[in-house]
Design an enzyme around this catalytic site. Structure first.
Site, mmCIF file in Angstrom:
data_model
loop_
_atom_site.group_PDB
_atom_site.id
_atom_site.type_symbol
_atom_site.label_atom_id
_atom_site.label_comp_id
_atom_site.label_asym_id
_atom_site.label_seq_id
_atom_site.Cartn_x
_atom_site.Cartn_y
_atom_site.Cartn_z
ATOM 1 N N SER A 49 0.828 -1.208 0.000
ATOM 2 C CA SER A 49 0.000 0.000 0.000
ATOM 3 C C SER A 49 0.860 1.255 0.000
ATOM 4 C CB SER A 49 -0.914 -0.015 1.221
ATOM 5 O OG SER A 49 -0.102 -0.136 2.383
ATOM 6 N N ASN A 82 7.732 2.630 2.955
ATOM 7 C CA ASN A 82 8.864 3.508 2.662
ATOM 8 C C ASN A 82 8.348 4.845 2.127
ATOM 9 O OD1 ASN A 82 10.790 1.670 3.390
ATOM 10 N ND2 ASN A 82 11.840 1.611 1.430
ATOM 11 N N TYR A 127 7.991 7.847 4.350
ATOM 12 C CA TYR A 127 9.174 8.507 4.906
ATOM 13 C C TYR A 127 9.944 9.323 3.869
ATOM 14 C CZ TYR A 127 8.032 5.718 8.903
ATOM 15 O OH TYR A 127 7.350 5.190 9.962
ATOM 16 N N GLU A 131 18.673 18.179 -6.036
ATOM 17 C CA GLU A 131 19.393 17.149 -5.269
ATOM 18 C C GLU A 131 20.567 16.648 -6.097
ATOM 19 O OE1 GLU A 131 16.608 14.194 -3.822
ATOM 20 O OE2 GLU A 131 15.288 15.744 -3.065
ATOM 21 N N HIS A 162 22.367 6.049 1.321
ATOM 22 C CA HIS A 162 22.144 7.498 1.329
ATOM 23 C C HIS A 162 23.295 8.130 2.100
ATOM 24 C CE1 HIS A 162 20.421 11.436 1.782
ATOM 25 N NE2 HIS A 162 19.421 11.086 0.993
ATOM 26 N N ARG A 178 24.807 10.084 -5.633
ATOM 27 C CA ARG A 178 24.921 9.480 -4.295
ATOM 28 C C ARG A 178 26.040 8.483 -4.119
ATOM 29 N NH1 ARG A 178 18.705 8.636 -2.760
ATOM 30 N NH2 ARG A 178 18.431 10.875 -2.627
ATOM 31 N N HIS A 213 19.693 2.525 1.855
ATOM 32 C CA HIS A 213 18.535 3.385 1.592
ATOM 33 C C HIS A 213 17.610 2.841 0.516
ATOM 34 C CE1 HIS A 213 16.418 7.195 1.322
ATOM 35 N NE2 HIS A 213 16.702 7.305 0.026
ATOM 36 N N ARG A 231 20.668 4.964 -8.576
ATOM 37 C CA ARG A 231 19.456 5.762 -8.831
ATOM 38 C C ARG A 231 19.716 7.252 -8.657
ATOM 39 N NH1 ARG A 231 15.113 7.625 -5.237
ATOM 40 N NH2 ARG A 231 16.372 6.770 -3.547
HETATM 41 P P1 FAD Z 1 6.603 0.969 -0.066
HETATM 42 O O1 FAD Z 1 6.125 2.357 -0.001
HETATM 43 O O2 FAD Z 1 7.736 0.623 0.798
HETATM 44 O O3 FAD Z 1 5.376 0.011 0.303
HETATM 45 C C1 FAD Z 1 5.594 -1.374 0.501
HETATM 46 C C2 FAD Z 1 4.276 -2.021 0.896
HETATM 47 O O4 FAD Z 1 4.384 -3.425 0.759
HETATM 48 C C3 FAD Z 1 3.854 -1.777 2.332
HETATM 49 O O5 FAD Z 1 2.465 -1.521 2.355
HETATM 50 C C4 FAD Z 1 4.115 -3.114 3.027
HETATM 51 O O6 FAD Z 1 3.269 -3.393 4.117
HETATM 52 C C5 FAD Z 1 3.817 -4.064 1.883
HETATM 53 N N1 FAD Z 1 4.425 -5.379 2.045
HETATM 54 C C6 FAD Z 1 5.754 -5.696 1.958
HETATM 55 N N2 FAD Z 1 5.926 -7.017 2.152
HETATM 56 C C7 FAD Z 1 4.684 -7.542 2.363
HETATM 57 C C8 FAD Z 1 4.200 -8.849 2.651
HETATM 58 N N3 FAD Z 1 5.022 -9.901 2.780
HETATM 59 N N4 FAD Z 1 2.881 -9.007 2.828
HETATM 60 C C9 FAD Z 1 2.019 -7.960 2.738
HETATM 61 N N5 FAD Z 1 2.427 -6.703 2.479
HETATM 62 C C10 FAD Z 1 3.732 -6.509 2.293
HETATM 63 N N6 FAD Z 1 12.259 8.413 -3.172
HETATM 64 C C11 FAD Z 1 12.037 9.528 -3.908
HETATM 65 O O7 FAD Z 1 11.769 9.449 -5.114
HETATM 66 N N7 FAD Z 1 12.097 10.747 -3.306
HETATM 67 C C12 FAD Z 1 12.368 10.911 -1.991
HETATM 68 O O8 FAD Z 1 12.389 12.027 -1.488
HETATM 69 C C13 FAD Z 1 12.641 9.761 -1.222
HETATM 70 N N8 FAD Z 1 12.975 9.861 0.090
HETATM 71 C C14 FAD Z 1 13.105 8.733 0.831
HETATM 72 C C15 FAD Z 1 13.339 8.845 2.200
HETATM 73 C C16 FAD Z 1 13.393 7.718 2.996
HETATM 74 C C17 FAD Z 1 13.659 7.854 4.470
HETATM 75 C C18 FAD Z 1 13.230 6.443 2.403
HETATM 76 C C19 FAD Z 1 13.270 5.204 3.241
HETATM 77 C C20 FAD Z 1 13.030 6.323 1.041
HETATM 78 C C21 FAD Z 1 12.967 7.453 0.243
HETATM 79 N N9 FAD Z 1 12.744 7.371 -1.121
HETATM 80 C C22 FAD Z 1 12.544 8.500 -1.860
HETATM 81 C C23 FAD Z 1 12.500 6.081 -1.753
HETATM 82 C C24 FAD Z 1 10.974 5.867 -1.901
HETATM 83 O O9 FAD Z 1 10.323 6.395 -0.780
HETATM 84 C C25 FAD Z 1 10.618 4.408 -2.041
HETATM 85 O O10 FAD Z 1 11.431 3.794 -2.989
HETATM 86 C C26 FAD Z 1 9.163 4.261 -2.486
HETATM 87 O O11 FAD Z 1 8.329 4.971 -1.631
HETATM 88 C C27 FAD Z 1 8.784 2.800 -2.520
HETATM 89 O O12 FAD Z 1 7.402 2.713 -2.742
HETATM 90 P P2 FAD Z 1 6.734 1.304 -2.948
HETATM 91 O O13 FAD Z 1 5.278 1.559 -3.172
HETATM 92 O O14 FAD Z 1 7.470 0.528 -3.935
HETATM 93 O O15 FAD Z 1 6.952 0.538 -1.547
HETATM 94 C C1 SIN Z 2 16.283 12.506 0.064
HETATM 95 O O1 SIN Z 2 15.366 13.245 0.362
HETATM 96 O O2 SIN Z 2 17.458 12.792 0.168
HETATM 97 C C2 SIN Z 2 15.935 11.154 -0.456
HETATM 98 C C3 SIN Z 2 15.599 11.278 -1.872
HETATM 99 C C4 SIN Z 2 15.591 9.942 -2.538
HETATM 100 O O3 SIN Z 2 15.908 8.924 -1.936
HETATM 101 O O4 SIN Z 2 15.295 9.935 -3.734
#
Ligand code: FAD
Ligand code: SIN
Length: 531
Positions: free
Chosen positions: A10, A42, A45, A115, A243, A290, A351, A386
């Site tokens: 989600s 993720n 955050y 960035e 990171h 990075r 990260h 990335r």
């Molecule tokens: P996620 O948002 O991580 O969602 C994963 C989902 O899968 C969750 O709902 C979890 O419960 C579910 N899940 C996992 N395993 C299971 C399982 N076995 N069973 C059921 N559910 C499961 N990227 C940018 O582009 N810009 C930014 O500024 C940036 N800043 C960041 C800052 C931080 C601190 C972090 C950690 C990451 C950042 N990133 C950024 C990276 C980016 O946030 C993530 O790569 C992105 O949000 C991933 O999205 P997603 O939907 O793929 O997974």
């Molecule tokens: C950050 O805000 O520095 C994270 C950005 C990213 O992971 O893309």
């Protein structure tokens, strides 16, 4: 349970897909499953923001494409880079349409941040909590839709394929097909079977394989491990992005991020002697990509014998800093650091996973009826490293593309109703939880000490030997014990660790995020490592 479209995850990837699919197919059932609560992702955050060409007078698609290719160190799939960069702004407009708010300047134009690795200001952001705002907008939009069911606290254990019908499935089996998943219902502790026509993995990253990470506890690489077990294709797992600037707080996990946007606004890295050092490593200084900045910090820490360096913001305008980074300002103040008076201690932290489940330009995996998008997927966008803020963008572009492609298939598909129920015979209650928690600690230790920013052949060999032992101990536990999320996550993390080490061993050169002092960069070895 049966559902037409099953979405696992989600975060931004899963929600983008689910919303579009539900709107386009009001008579079909869409089910989203998440292993904790819906917004613990993720995505929530993400700080810095989402990259996209917005101001076409100053910026251009070609510049964003070029920056992505340079950061990826010649390993990006150029066609995919073009798709993401060109389709990205349309997807950003859609989330603005759902109500996501990005900061604007005094003139009412979007205020675009910068960035590392970006040649122009092109990052839309909401203060320093962009992901939280995007996740909020997506979840609120979801509430307006009737044919989506969102189920929290269901832990997906494995995807179901022909293997579960008793057929032999190997890496060379053609037409491996996914029919659904087995899931541990954490409300009842029962293992359920969910059959679906289309399954989307949007399970996020795997930062929890390392001792120090910015990723929340959900980031255990479950999707990647499940696909690997099902004999699907995984690629480029050696490219784990560290990171450069996580807040240095020993013993605290996950690490709090100090967004790269702080350096985009003028923050300067300094070593323990107060000397700026990035000019020694790259002409782009603190705003180099990075991989370069994280390696430079690692080198400075080793050279000066410290566990962190500093980010100096003392020269920055206080009002502007607080306006753009209120969360960081408050967090530091809470630790007794006034960023206008003192430097912020920072160190690199795991990260982002640039590799993952291999997908094509429509998000299709090597397994039929199974799609993947977001951080768990390897689309070819990131190559060996990335570009900052391209991840949220990629998740939305491929959430959309998976929706388009899977929507064209849905009416041809039916449920596979011969799948057996989960068989838990012969398993017992776990005796000692410490067996699991201690193994998790060991795994993180191995990965951080031997498979971190700088690698060598000997370190990789050691890591593999130790992982082998953890693997056999954990498999024995898995076969004899009633399943818990902790045990499943440990198993998944060990698999992911294995894939990172295997990828690193196969790559006989240093490139992007994979830096092995025994193997310098070679121009002729430009290839993806598929496991
Ligand atoms: P996620 O948002 O991580 O969602 C994963 C989902 O899968 C969750 O709902 C979890 O419960 C579910 N899940 C996992 N395993 C299971 C399982 N076995 N069973 C059921 N559910 C499961 N990227 C940018 O582009 N810009 C930014 O500024 C940036 N800043 C960041 C800052 C931080 C601190 C972090 C950690 C990451 C950042 N990133 C950024 C990276 C980016 O946030 C993530 O790569 C992105 O949000 C991933 O999205 P997603 O939907 O793929 O997974
Ligand atoms: C950050 O805000 O520095 C994270 C950005 C990213 O992971 O893309």
């Amino acid at each position: 349970m049966q559902t037409d479209f099953l979405v696992i995850g989600s975060g931004i990837a899963g929600l983008t897909y689910a919303l579009k699919t539900a709107r386009a197919f009001p008579d079909k059932k869409i089910t989203i499953i998440t292993k904790t609560q819906a917004d613990e992702t993720n995505t929530k955050y993400a700080q810095g923001g989402i990259a996209g060409v917005w101001d076409e007078e100053k910026d251009s698609y070609n510049k964003h494409i070029e920056d992505t290719l340079i950061a990826g160190d010649d390993l990006c799939n150029q066609a995919i880079v073009e798709i993401v960069v060109r389709e990205g702004p349309e997807r950003i407009k859609e989330i603005i349409g759902y109500g996501a708010k990005f900061d604007k300047d005094e003139k009412g134009d979007y205020s675009l941040g910068k960035e590392g690795g970006h040649s122009e200001n092109r990052i839309l952001h909401h203060k320093d909590v962009t992901g939280k705002e995007m996740e909020r907008a997506l979840l609120e939009e979801l509430e307006t839709i009737k044919n989506i069911e969102l189920i929290n606290h269901w832990f997906v254990i494995d995807i179901i394929t022909q293997h579960h019908l008793g057929y032999l499935v190997t890496k060379s089996t053609l037409d491996i097909t996914c029919y659904g998943v087995y899931v541990l219902n954490l409300h009842t502790q029962q293992i359920e079977k969910i059959l679906a026509k289309i399954i989307l993995l949007a399970t996020g990253g795997c930062g929890q394989a390392y001792r120090t990470t910015t990723n929340p506890v959900i980031a255990t690489g479950d999707g990647v491990a499940m696909v690997y077990r099902a004999k699907g294709k995984i690629e480029n797992m050696e490219f784990i992005q560290f990171h450069p600037t996580a807040l240095y707080e020993p013993g605290v996990s996950p690490s709090f991020l100090i967004t790269e946007a702080v350096r985009g606004d003028g923050g300067i890295l300094r070593n323990k002697n107060g000397e700026s050092f990035m000019e020694k490593y790259d002409d782009r200084k603190d705003l180099a990509p990075r991989d370069i900045v994280a390696r430079a910090i690692d080198n400075e820490m080793k050279r000066t014998g410290t566990e962190h360096v500093y980010l100096d913001c003392r020269h920055m305008n206080k009002e502007k800093f607080i306006h753009h980074f209120p969360n960081i300002y408050e967090k530091c103040l809470g630790m007794g650091i006034d960023v206008m008076q003192q430097m912020i201690p920072v160190a690199p932290a795991a990260h982002y996973s640039c590799g993952g489940i291999k997908t094509d330009e429509w998000g299709r995996t090597s397994i039929k009826q199974l799609y993947a998008c977001g951080e768990c997927a390897s689309t070819g966008l990131h190559g060996a490293n990335r570009l900052a803020s391209n991840s949220l963008l990629e998740a939305m572009v491929f959430g959309h593309r998976c929706f388009i492609n899977s929507g064209q298939l849905i009416d041809e598909l039916s449920f596979e109703d011969r799948i057996p129920n989960w068989n838990a015979k012969g398993t017992n209650e776990p005796g000692e939880m410490i067996l699991i928690t201690q193994s998790q600690k060991e795994l993180r230790q191995i990965m951080s000490d031997y498979v971190g920013i700088v690698r060598t052949d000997v370190r990789l060999e050691r890591a593999m030997k130790r992982l082998d032992l953890l693997f056999s101990e954990t498999e024995a536990l898995y076969k004899s014990t009633k399943l818990s999320p902790q045990l499943c996550e440990l198993r998944n993390l060990i698999t992911v660790g294995y894939l990172i080490v295997k990828g690193a061993e196969f790559r006989k050169e240093s490139r992007g995020l994979h830096y092995n002092t025994d193997h310098p960069k070679k121009s002729e070895l430009l290839q993806n490592i598929i496991l």
